[in-house]
Scaffold this motif. Structure first.
Motif, PDB file in Angstrom:
ATOM      1  N   THR A 172      75.898  13.579 -78.172  1.00 62.22           N
ATOM      2  CA  THR A 172      75.843  12.473 -77.107  1.00 62.22           C
ATOM      3  C   THR A 172      76.488  11.501 -77.629  1.00 62.22           C
ATOM      4  N   GLN A 173      76.339  10.947 -78.434  1.00 67.52           N
ATOM      5  CA  GLN A 173      76.978   9.269 -79.682  1.00 67.52           C
ATOM      6  C   GLN A 173      77.714   9.731 -79.829  1.00 67.52           C
ATOM      7  N   ILE A 174      78.511  10.954 -80.289  1.00 69.74           N
ATOM      8  CA  ILE A 174      80.203  11.002 -80.102  1.00 69.74           C
ATOM      9  C   ILE A 174      80.770  11.301 -78.776  1.00 69.74           C
ATOM     10  N   SER A 175      79.627  11.848 -77.864  1.00 63.75           N
ATOM     11  CA  SER A 175      80.587  11.650 -76.141  1.00 63.75           C
ATOM     12  C   SER A 175      80.834  10.354 -76.255  1.00 63.75           C
ATOM     13  N   GLN A 176      80.555   9.176 -76.216  1.00 59.44           N
ATOM     14  CA  GLN A 176      79.967   8.151 -75.793  1.00 59.44           C
ATOM     15  C   GLN A 176      81.256   7.401 -76.882  1.00 59.44           C
ATOM     16  N   PHE A 177      81.143   7.896 -78.097  1.00 55.55           N
ATOM     17  CA  PHE A 177      82.318   6.509 -78.390  1.00 55.55           C
ATOM     18  C   PHE A 177      83.523   7.239 -78.901  1.00 55.55           C
ATOM     19  N   LEU A 178      84.019   8.703 -78.597  1.00 52.24           N
ATOM     20  CA  LEU A 178      85.251   8.974 -78.199  1.00 52.24           C
ATOM     21  C   LEU A 178      85.961   9.070 -76.693  1.00 52.24           C
ATOM     22  N   HIS A 179      84.609   8.166 -75.695  1.00 51.73           N
ATOM     23  CA  HIS A 179      84.403   8.006 -74.109  1.00 51.73           C
ATOM     24  C   HIS A 179      85.109   9.350 -73.790  1.00 51.73           C
ATOM     25  N   LEU A 180      83.747  10.237 -73.665  1.00 48.57           N
ATOM     26  CA  LEU A 180      84.081  11.254 -72.812  1.00 48.57           C
ATOM     27  C   LEU A 180      82.326  11.822 -72.264  1.00 48.57           C
ATOM     28  N   PRO A 181      82.583  12.921 -71.414  1.00 45.81           N
ATOM     29  CA  PRO A 181      81.248  12.897 -70.406  1.00 45.81           C
ATOM     30  C   PRO A 181      80.374  12.768 -71.723  1.00 45.81           C
ATOM     31  N   ASP A 182      79.052  11.822 -71.017  1.00 47.52           N
ATOM     32  CA  ASP A 182      77.843  11.906 -72.133  1.00 47.52           C
ATOM     33  C   ASP A 182      76.673  12.189 -71.369  1.00 47.52           C
ATOM     34  N   ASP A 183      76.536  12.876 -70.107  1.00 45.47           N
ATOM     35  CA  ASP A 183      75.735  13.704 -69.215  1.00 45.47           C
ATOM     36  C   ASP A 183      75.001  14.549 -70.175  1.00 45.47           C
ATOM     37  N   GLU A 184      73.734  15.154 -69.843  1.00 43.10           N
ATOM     38  CA  GLU A 184      72.887  16.524 -71.005  1.00 43.10           C
ATOM     39  C   GLU A 184      73.411  16.889 -70.464  1.00 43.10           C
ATOM     40  N   THR A 185      73.861  17.616 -68.987  1.00 40.92           N
ATOM     41  CA  THR A 185      74.647  19.042 -68.703  1.00 40.92           C
ATOM     42  C   THR A 185      75.441  19.321 -69.865  1.00 40.92           C
ATOM     43  N   SER A 186      76.603  18.195 -69.482  1.00 41.34           N
ATOM     44  CA  SER A 186      78.102  18.104 -70.100  1.00 41.34           C
ATOM     45  C   SER A 186      77.667  19.241 -72.002  1.00 41.34           C
ATOM     46  N   VAL A 187      77.152  17.590 -72.309  1.00 36.21           N
ATOM     47  CA  VAL A 187      76.928  17.791 -74.326  1.00 36.21           C
ATOM     48  C   VAL A 187      76.203  19.039 -74.535  1.00 36.21           C
ATOM     49  N   LYS A 188      74.771  19.730 -73.286  1.00 37.76           N
ATOM     50  CA  LYS A 188      74.381  20.454 -73.743  1.00 37.76           C
ATOM     51  C   LYS A 188      75.547  22.208 -73.948  1.00 37.76           C
ATOM     52  N   ASN A 189      75.954  21.867 -72.495  1.00 32.52           N
ATOM     53  CA  ASN A 189      76.712  23.300 -72.628  1.00 32.52           C
ATOM     54  C   ASN A 189      78.181  23.466 -73.823  1.00 32.52           C
ATOM     55  N   ALA A 190      79.140  22.051 -73.920  1.00 30.22           N
ATOM     56  CA  ALA A 190      79.721  21.892 -75.066  1.00 30.22           C
ATOM     57  C   ALA A 190      79.012  22.567 -76.541  1.00 30.22           C
ATOM     58  N   ILE A 191      78.274  21.786 -76.498  1.00 28.08           N
ATOM     59  CA  ILE A 191      77.423  23.174 -78.279  1.00 28.08           C
ATOM     60  C   ILE A 191      77.274  24.172 -78.401  1.00 28.08           C
ATOM     61  N   ALA A 192      76.555  24.457 -76.878  1.00 25.64           N
ATOM     62  CA  ALA A 192      77.200  26.090 -76.828  1.00 25.64           C
ATOM     63  C   ALA A 192      77.555  26.583 -77.267  1.00 25.64           C
ATOM     64  N   MET A 193      78.574  26.422 -76.206  1.00 20.00           N
ATOM     65  CA  MET A 193      80.319  26.647 -76.727  1.00 20.00           C
ATOM     66  C   MET A 193      80.814  27.043 -78.031  1.00 20.00           C
ATOM     67  N   CYS A 194      79.885  25.641 -78.712  1.00 17.64           N
ATOM     68  CA  CYS A 194      81.004  25.808 -80.180  1.00 17.64           C
ATOM     69  C   CYS A 194      79.789  26.057 -81.120  1.00 17.64           C
ATOM     70  N   HIS A 195      78.702  26.430 -80.662  1.00 19.22           N
ATOM     71  CA  HIS A 195      77.888  27.509 -81.855  1.00 19.22           C
ATOM     72  C   HIS A 195      78.378  28.104 -83.804  1.00 19.22           C
ATOM     73  N   PHE A 196      77.618  27.350 -84.000  1.00 15.64           N
ATOM     74  CA  PHE A 196      78.714  28.167 -85.329  1.00 15.64           C
ATOM     75  C   PHE A 196      78.593  29.993 -85.399  1.00 15.64           C
ATOM     76  N   ASP A 197      77.726  30.466 -84.926  1.00 17.87           N
ATOM     77  CA  ASP A 197      77.746  31.735 -84.996  1.00 17.87           C
ATOM     78  C   ASP A 197      78.992  32.642 -84.229  1.00 17.87           C
ATOM     79  N   LYS A 198      79.000  31.972 -83.136  1.00 16.24           N
ATOM     80  CA  LYS A 198      80.317  32.091 -82.191  1.00 16.24           C
ATOM     81  C   LYS A 198      81.646  31.561 -82.398  1.00 16.24           C
ATOM     82  N   LEU A 199      81.446  30.616 -83.579  1.00 19.12           N
ATOM     83  CA  LEU A 199      83.116  30.259 -84.406  1.00 19.12           C
ATOM     84  C   LEU A 199      83.317  31.438 -85.385  1.00 19.12           C
ATOM     85  N   LYS A 200      82.569  31.673 -85.968  1.00 21.81           N
ATOM     86  CA  LYS A 200      82.654  32.199 -87.228  1.00 21.81           C
ATOM     87  C   LYS A 200      83.004  33.770 -86.776  1.00 21.81           C
TER      88      LYS A 200
END
Length: 296
Positions: A200-228
């Motif tokens: 959320t801090q990262i999103s605010q600093f980078l002027h990205l959406p910082d609402d909880e739903t968007s941040v949680k969805n993005a975190i889930a999309m880039c989970h380490f296991d998925k990337l690996k």
């Protein structure tokens, strides 16, 4: 909204790809229903050392110029690119923010909107960096403690990226966090232990959406296991040829089962003051939880 270049800065193997994956997820989830991002399509912006990106910014080819000359041009290239942007742009950089022969910082305040610096415990960096570079753990520790260490330093070999001066791991950290740039410093460990707050801090600093739903969805999309899993199935174009895998473990505290006492002592000898400053050392060499949003 701030426009221009936001540097995504880090020493290698500190979480930069994870950060860019998150940014990509934030940008793309509003366009389509994605369950994961494509690691080979992380179009957040060119890496700062890209030869073609620099040439476009300067309006000249770089082939006939020495590494020192190219380095002295880079600030001007970034200043021009930054001045032309009408929205935020996110560019990865592994260089230290050092002083160039031109007398300018590589990334001066007037050539960017800010810098997000991701830092990771050098105990764990040493292990991942050894895998990344295809060298022994002792050699990795040597590189991290070498003041004139640089990536792609051999100017006799033409590469798509130009030389990147790193300095020591401590030099690298200090060059960014002690600069006059608007900066957010985030620890990799806090991105792991408290992802919602950190991202959320990262999103605010980078002027990205910082609402909880968007941040949680993005975190889930880039989970380490998925990337690996993606790398295992399709490969990853950013993996160095000398490295067996790019996404190795991604865990915090791997050093406790991997480093010898002499290796721990060497890293503390080289980087102890900066490690303590960032919360990576206490009386028992334990990790504590800190996340800085101001200069240190």
């Amino acid at each position: 909204m701030s426009k221009g270049i936001f540097w995504l800065a880090s020493y290698p193997k500190s979480g930069n790809t994870w950060l860019r994956s998150f940014i990509c997820a934030m940008q793309n989830q509003v366009k389509t229903d994605l369950t994961a991002i494509d690691i080979n399509q992380l179009h957040t912006g060119a890496i700062a050392s890209s030869r073609s990106w620099l040439a476009n910014g300067l309006g000249v080819e770089l082939g006939a110029h020495s590494v020192e000359q190219i380095e002295s041009y880079r600030s001007d290239a970034y200043r021009f690119i930054h001045s032309q942007l009408t929205e935020p742009a996110y560019h990865k950089i592994h260089d230290a923010n050092h002083m160039c022969a031109s007398g300018q910082l590589l990334c001066p305040p007037y050539a960017c909107a800010g810098a997000l610096y991701v830092v990771r415990n050098p105990f764990d960096v040493a292990i991942s960096f050894a895998n990344h570079m295809g060298v022994s753990l002792d050699k990795s520790i040597d590189m991290m403690g070498t003041s004139d260490f640089a990536l792609l330093a051999n100017e006799k070999i033409y590469r798509q990226q130009v030389r990147q001066r790193m300095g020591t791991w401590s030099d690298h950290v200090n060059s960014w966090v002690n600069s006059d740039l608007p900066i957010l410093l985030v620890r990799y460990e806090d991105m792991q232990s408290n992802p919602l707050d950190s991202f959320t801090q990262i999103s605010q600093f980078l002027h990205l959406p910082d609402d909880e739903t968007s941040v949680k969805n993005a975190i889930a999309m880039c989970h380490f296991d998925k990337l690996k899993k993606q790398e295992d199935k399709h490969g990853f174009k950013e993996r160095p040829a000398k490295s067996k895998v790019f996404f190795r473990k991604g865990i915090v505290g791997d050093w406790q089962d991997t480093l010898s006492q002499s290796q721990i002592d060497r890293l503390i000898s080289d980087h102890g003051s900066v490690m303590q400053r960032l919360g990576y050392l206490d009386d028992k060499i334990q990790i504590t939880s800190l996340c800085y949003s101001t200069k240190i």
